[in-house]
Design a protein around this motif. Structure first.
Motif, PDB file in Angstrom:
ATOM      1  N   UNK A 306       0.821  -1.211   0.000  1.00  0.00           N
ATOM      2  CA  UNK A 306       0.000   0.000   0.000  1.00  0.00           C
ATOM      3  C   UNK A 306       0.860   1.267   0.000  1.00  0.00           C
ATOM      4  N   UNK A 307       0.300   2.333  -0.527  1.00  0.00           N
ATOM      5  CA  UNK A 307       0.965   3.628  -0.474  1.00  0.00           C
ATOM      6  C   UNK A 307       1.726   4.001  -1.728  1.00  0.00           C
ATOM      7  N   UNK A 308       1.828   3.078  -2.672  1.00  0.00           N
ATOM      8  CA  UNK A 308       2.495   3.389  -3.944  1.00  0.00           C
ATOM      9  C   UNK A 308       1.478   4.047  -4.871  1.00  0.00           C
ATOM     10  N   UNK A 309       1.818   5.206  -5.383  1.00  0.00           N
ATOM     11  CA  UNK A 309       0.895   5.935  -6.255  1.00  0.00           C
ATOM     12  C   UNK A 309       0.733   5.253  -7.604  1.00  0.00           C
ATOM     13  N   UNK A 310       1.846   4.870  -8.213  1.00  0.00           N
ATOM     14  CA  UNK A 310       1.791   4.225  -9.532  1.00  0.00           C
ATOM     15  C   UNK A 310       3.051   3.400  -9.761  1.00  0.00           C
ATOM     16  N   UNK A 311       2.866   2.238 -10.394  1.00  0.00           N
ATOM     17  CA  UNK A 311       3.982   1.394 -10.819  1.00  0.00           C
ATOM     18  C   UNK A 311       4.047   1.403 -12.337  1.00  0.00           C
ATOM     19  N   UNK A 312       5.257   1.581 -12.878  1.00  0.00           N
ATOM     20  CA  UNK A 312       5.437   1.531 -14.327  1.00  0.00           C
ATOM     21  C   UNK A 312       6.673   0.699 -14.632  1.00  0.00           C
ATOM     22  N   UNK A 313       6.606  -0.080 -15.666  1.00  0.00           N
ATOM     23  CA  UNK A 313       7.809  -0.801 -16.044  1.00  0.00           C
ATOM     24  C   UNK A 313       7.556  -1.975 -16.945  1.00  0.00           C
TER      25      UNK A 313
END
Length: 375
Positions: A306-313
């Motif tokens: 929790x707490x991650x705004x966005x994941x990219x990859x």
């Protein structure tokens, strides 16, 4: 004499490494999730890599490009086969910025034009034309600001077509995945539309795969997800696992002319031996496939936090965007959890580990990352 002080440095000196770990002068072990800016592709101090360097250095480190060098031909053949570009040509140089300089020069020679389209948040190097095509005014000096580059929003094909219609664009320069820009991935359809638009206007399409190439994305080149073939591809970073080297992959329709390009150190014997060893290890240890599998596992585990705004990859090129500045988080990771990561801009943690990262390594990183978040 003292060093020209342009790098803000952590108070850590790394003196050796093994696989995905590095060790400082006090013997403290650090988990390397950054690979020295994506440079360490096959892992620190891989024995086959070290053996290749050792054997070549005992024979010849360098001689000039005025004589035959069969190592260059072998590297071109191997890279063509491993990457899927065996009909292309290879020009070897020393760095990523130099690769982009030569790519832009070739595009201008081929078209007779001098304008370049690049994209918001792009990073292509710190020299001459490469830095002019980098979207960071702080590092573009007056001598570099020559009005050659038009920056457009990443993904806006209509804006690209409008500029191409003016008939003065030599090249469109785009990263396979934006690294410094925050791990931003061009949409596959946008890349396909971009390829068609450049073909329709006789414009050279340059794919900067300096950070996103050499298997990092889970394909040999990130643009291969879109099933396109650009006119020029630039590589560096992981090509020789830390030995300074870069390359330009050039489509067969772009014909070489004696004296058109040149380099003193590019393609030297020791560098070629290092690059050949890297390709052997990537292929034999299936590191491209490993990057895809372990990278997806890492993304899946990060999604649970929790707490991650966005994941990219894609693969082992991952950006973790928070809704707050990550400077303190990155500091806790390094100093308390003994994990090296990178950062992009203010709010993004950047992960670029060696391609030999394992799922067990991922589990250890996730444990340390959670601890840093909770501190």
């Amino acid at each position: 004499m003292k060093l020209f002080d342009v790098y803000p440095l952590f108070d850590i000196e790394i003196e050796r490494g093994k696989g995905c770990r590095v060790y400082d002068t006090e013997g403290v072990e650090y988990f390397d999730l950054y690979g020295g800016h994506a440079v360490i592709s096959v892992g620190h101090s891989h024995p086959r890599y070290l053996q290749a360097l050792r054997e070549q250095s005992e024979k010849l480190v360098f001689y000039s490009n005025s004589v035959q060098n069969s190592l260059q031909r072998r590297l071109a053949e191997r890279l063509g086969k491993v990457s899927g570009y065996d009909d292309y040509q290879l020009f070897l140089i020393n760095s990523g910025a130099e690769a982009n300089e030569n790519a832009l020069k070739l595009a201008s020679f081929a078209t007779g034009r001098k304008r370049v389209i690049a994209f918001d948040k792009a990073f292509h190097g710190r020299t001459s034309a490469a830095v002019e095509a980098t979207d960071n005014p702080k590092i573009v000096s007056p001598i570099n600001a020559n009005g050659h580059v038009t920056f457009l929003p990443l993904g806006d094909i209509e804006a690209v077509k409008k500029e191409l219609a003016k008939g003065d664009v030599a090249a469109v320069l785009i990263e396979g995945i934006q690294g410094v820009g925050g791990i931003r991935i061009p949409d596959d359809q946008f890349l396909r539309d971009l390829r068609k638009a450049t073909e329709d206007t006789g414009t050279v399409l340059i794919l900067d795969e300096i950070q996103s190439g050499y298997g990092r994305s889970g394909r040999f080149f990130a643009h291969q997800y879109a099933s396109i073939r650009p006119d020029i591809i630039t590589v560096a970073k992981g090509i020789a696992n830390g030995f300074p080297m870069g390359g330009v992959l050039i489509a067969p329709h772009l014909k070489p002319v004696y004296g058109q390009l040149g380099t003193t150190f590019g393609g030297n014997h020791l560098g070629c031996a290092a690059a050949l060893a890297v390709l052997d290890i990537i292929e034999d240890e299936k590191l491209v496939e490993n990057a895809a599998e372990v990278g997806q596992y890492l993304m899946d585990e990060l999604k649970k936090i929790p707490g991650i705004k966005e994941l990219r990859g894609r693969g082992l090129m991952i950006g973790i965007e928070m809704d707050y500045p990550v400077k303190e988080l990155r500091s806790r990771l390094i100093h308390e959890q003994k994990v090296f990561t990178g950062a992009s801009g203010t709010n993004v943690i950047r992960l670029l580990p060696p391609l030999c990262l394992s799922k067990a390594d991922v589990d250890e990183f996730i444990k340390r990352f959670k601890a840093a978040l909770q501190a």
